[in-house]
Each structure stands twice: as C-alpha cells, then as structure tokens.
Design a protein around this motif. Sequence first.
Motif, PDB file in Angstrom:
ATOM      1  N   TYR A 190    -109.652 -21.876 104.001  1.00  0.00           N
ATOM      2  CA  TYR A 190    -109.554 -22.785 102.852  1.00  0.00           C
ATOM      3  C   TYR A 190    -110.027 -22.092 101.574  1.00  0.00           C
ATOM      4  N   SER A 193    -107.461 -19.805 100.349  1.00  0.00           N
ATOM      5  CA  SER A 193    -106.288 -20.511  99.825  1.00  0.00           C
ATOM      6  C   SER A 193    -106.467 -20.935  98.372  1.00  0.00           C
ATOM      7  N   PHE A 274    -102.623 -17.156 102.107  1.00  0.00           N
ATOM      8  CA  PHE A 274    -102.982 -18.569 102.196  1.00  0.00           C
ATOM      9  C   PHE A 274    -102.709 -19.395 100.939  1.00  0.00           C
ATOM     10  N   PRO A 275    -102.821 -18.845  99.727  1.00  0.00           N
ATOM     11  CA  PRO A 275    -102.439 -19.657  98.542  1.00  0.00           C
ATOM     12  C   PRO A 275    -100.958 -20.058  98.567  1.00  0.00           C
ATOM     13  N   LYS A 278    -100.589 -22.798 101.458  1.00  0.00           N
ATOM     14  CA  LYS A 278    -101.180 -24.076 101.035  1.00  0.00           C
ATOM     15  C   LYS A 278    -100.205 -24.898 100.180  1.00  0.00           C
ATOM     16  N   LEU A 302    -104.845 -25.518 106.948  1.00  0.00           N
ATOM     17  CA  LEU A 302    -104.624 -25.879 105.544  1.00  0.00           C
ATOM     18  C   LEU A 302    -103.857 -27.192 105.403  1.00  0.00           C
TER      19      LEU A 302
END
Length: 376
Positions: A190, A193, A274-275, A278, A302
């Motif tokens: 997280y 992200s 991860f960004p 997400k 996520l």
Amino acid sequence: MGRTKVLIVVNYVLEGGLTHVLLDVLRALNNRCDVTVLTIFDLYTEYIEEIKILAKYNTLDCWRRKISNNVLLSLYSRLIMDNRAFQVFLYNYYVSRHQFDIEVAFAEDWAINVVAKSKSRSRKYAWIHTDFLCDGVNDRETLISNTRLMLQRFDRTIFVSELLKQKFTTLLSLSKTISVPNAVDVDAIYKKSLCSCDITMNQDVLNLVFVGRLNHEKGVEILIDSMACLPEEYVKRCHLYIIGDGCERKFLETKIRENNLKNIFLLGAKQNPFPYVKQSSYLILPSKYEGFGLVLIEAMALGVPCIATKTVGATEVLDNGKYGIMVDYNKESISNAIKECILYPEKRIAYQSLQKTKLQAYTMDKYREQLNTLFQ
C-alpha cells in the motif's frame, strides 16, 4: 545452537515474481539464518543491491563483467557458462570451499541441476515455483521422467501452492514434499502504491493492467488477440496497460501496431508497479501456466480484483472463481470476460468485498513461521 547456514541458488536475478519472492524469503530468514545467494549467471540488476543488504551474494559467472568484447562475451556465454557440466564443476568447487547446512535450488532448470549434483553432505531443498510439467510441453514424458530422477536427490521439495504440490507428487511419485504459499506484505504494498506515477488512468473506462515478463508462457500475445476481438463499442470503453519487459516485447509492439490497437499501452518494466495497479479496474493474468501468481495477491492487497486463466496457481489463489474471474486459455474466453466486466461493473465490488478474507491465508507472519520451521 548456532545460526543455520543456508545457500540459495538461483539462475539469475531479473525483474519478476521470482525475485520478489526471493527477497521475501531473505527478509523472513534474516534473523535466524546466515544466508548466501549464489547466481549461476551474473546478469546485473538493481535487485542485487537489495539482496546484498539482506544476505551475502556471490556468482559462478565471475568472469562475465571482465569481458568487454561482445564477440568474446558471446563465445564465453555459449561455450563455457551454458555448459551444464562446467556449471556443476564450478558449483562443487564453490561449495567445497564453504560449509552450508542447507542448499536450496530456488529456481527450476539450471539451479536444480547443480544442487542435485552437489557432492556436499548438507540438506538439499528444491523449490518449485511454476508448473513446468503442464500439458502441451514438448516431449512431456521425457521431462517428467528426468524431473522425477532429479527431485529424488533432494531431501525436501517445496511447492508454492498446494495444488501444484498435489500435481507433482502424483505425476512424479514424490515423498517429502511441502507447500509454502507465497505471502504478501499488505502495508508495504500500500505504501508503494502511494508513490508518484507517470500516468493517470481514465476512470470512466475499464482499465486492465498486466504485470509480468513478456515471455510466451505469460500469455500476453493471446491477451492482445482478445482485445482485437472486441467489438468497436467495447474498444472505446477499455484500456489495457502492459507492465514488464522480455524477449517478446518487439513482437508484441508489432502486433499492437498492425492491429491498430490504440487502447493498449506498453509501459515497460517498472520496479514499483503498484501505483499503476492501484488505479486499475482489474489485474489480468492470461498465463499459459502458473505455479502461484504472486501478482494476484499483490493486486488483491490493493483492493483490485483479478481476471486469470485456469492455471494451477490461479485456481488456488482465486479459489476456482470465488475470489476473481477465471477464464479458459483462449482469446474468445478472455474477450467475453472483458465484455462482462464492462457491462456489469458491480461484479468488481462483489469481488472486492471478499478479498480481505482471502488475504488472511497469505500473511507474512504465517510465511515467516513456516520458513523458520523449515530452516531450523
């Protein structure tokens, strides 16, 4: 009682799920074991620097970086380092100069071959991450026979999913097997992200994201074919973002261009995907075969539901469709699933509501406990 000395042997360290699992293993063992990571091929990436923080690092391929001439480097690679007998010789020489309690073949093929032929008296573990005995491989019976003989030399065979363990145990008549499912650090994912991202996805369309190597077994070609099958009214409502690199990249770029698929974006490899995940509506994993599918539980961490082909790993992680959408490995099935996701956006919310329950099976605490027991 002293710390257990563990040697983990990998083929090489590149971007991908296996490297992320290796780093998780090193973090889990850091306080209990003295760990050395040994690569067969020294293909330098920034992940090696991460490994050096958590463990000692060495390579059998110690001459590669000393050869600057491309022709000599090619000859060295093909005639020397690709020679399996020479790899075994180098490995036994290395092990004879050190003393390990446990030797781990952490990758299929080369790593398993050298550790299986180790002359030391340490315990030997084989760690199987992928379903390389899947139907459709060339000369499958010979592969099964050779794998059976190889794995019988190990004291323990570790599998990344229970279904993968059951399949190999049945096919190869193995004993002394254990399943250790990969884990996910929800808080760490997280935080990653929240890092900055170079794109902003249009939330008015269905955003699909693929994360993985651009190799044949990952099924990206068939995913692109499935996007090409979509009727025009669906094309306008769906974007596909492909994160990763590999030997098929140029082929895939050509395929996208020839089909004029302007809703598909090849973003290349990202150390922190991860960004992007997400922001997506679904993560999609169209693999031909998969032992686990770490990216599936990373997406679930996520709050992103998943679409996956019916591999051994995805079947276990998604519980045969309870926690995500499962499809057959063909362009029609994948295309139909994409259309359903566009037509019925409420399906996404239903899967999201179940994810926290499923993630309890893959906590880092459980992972550390299993590994500490295995390596004590």
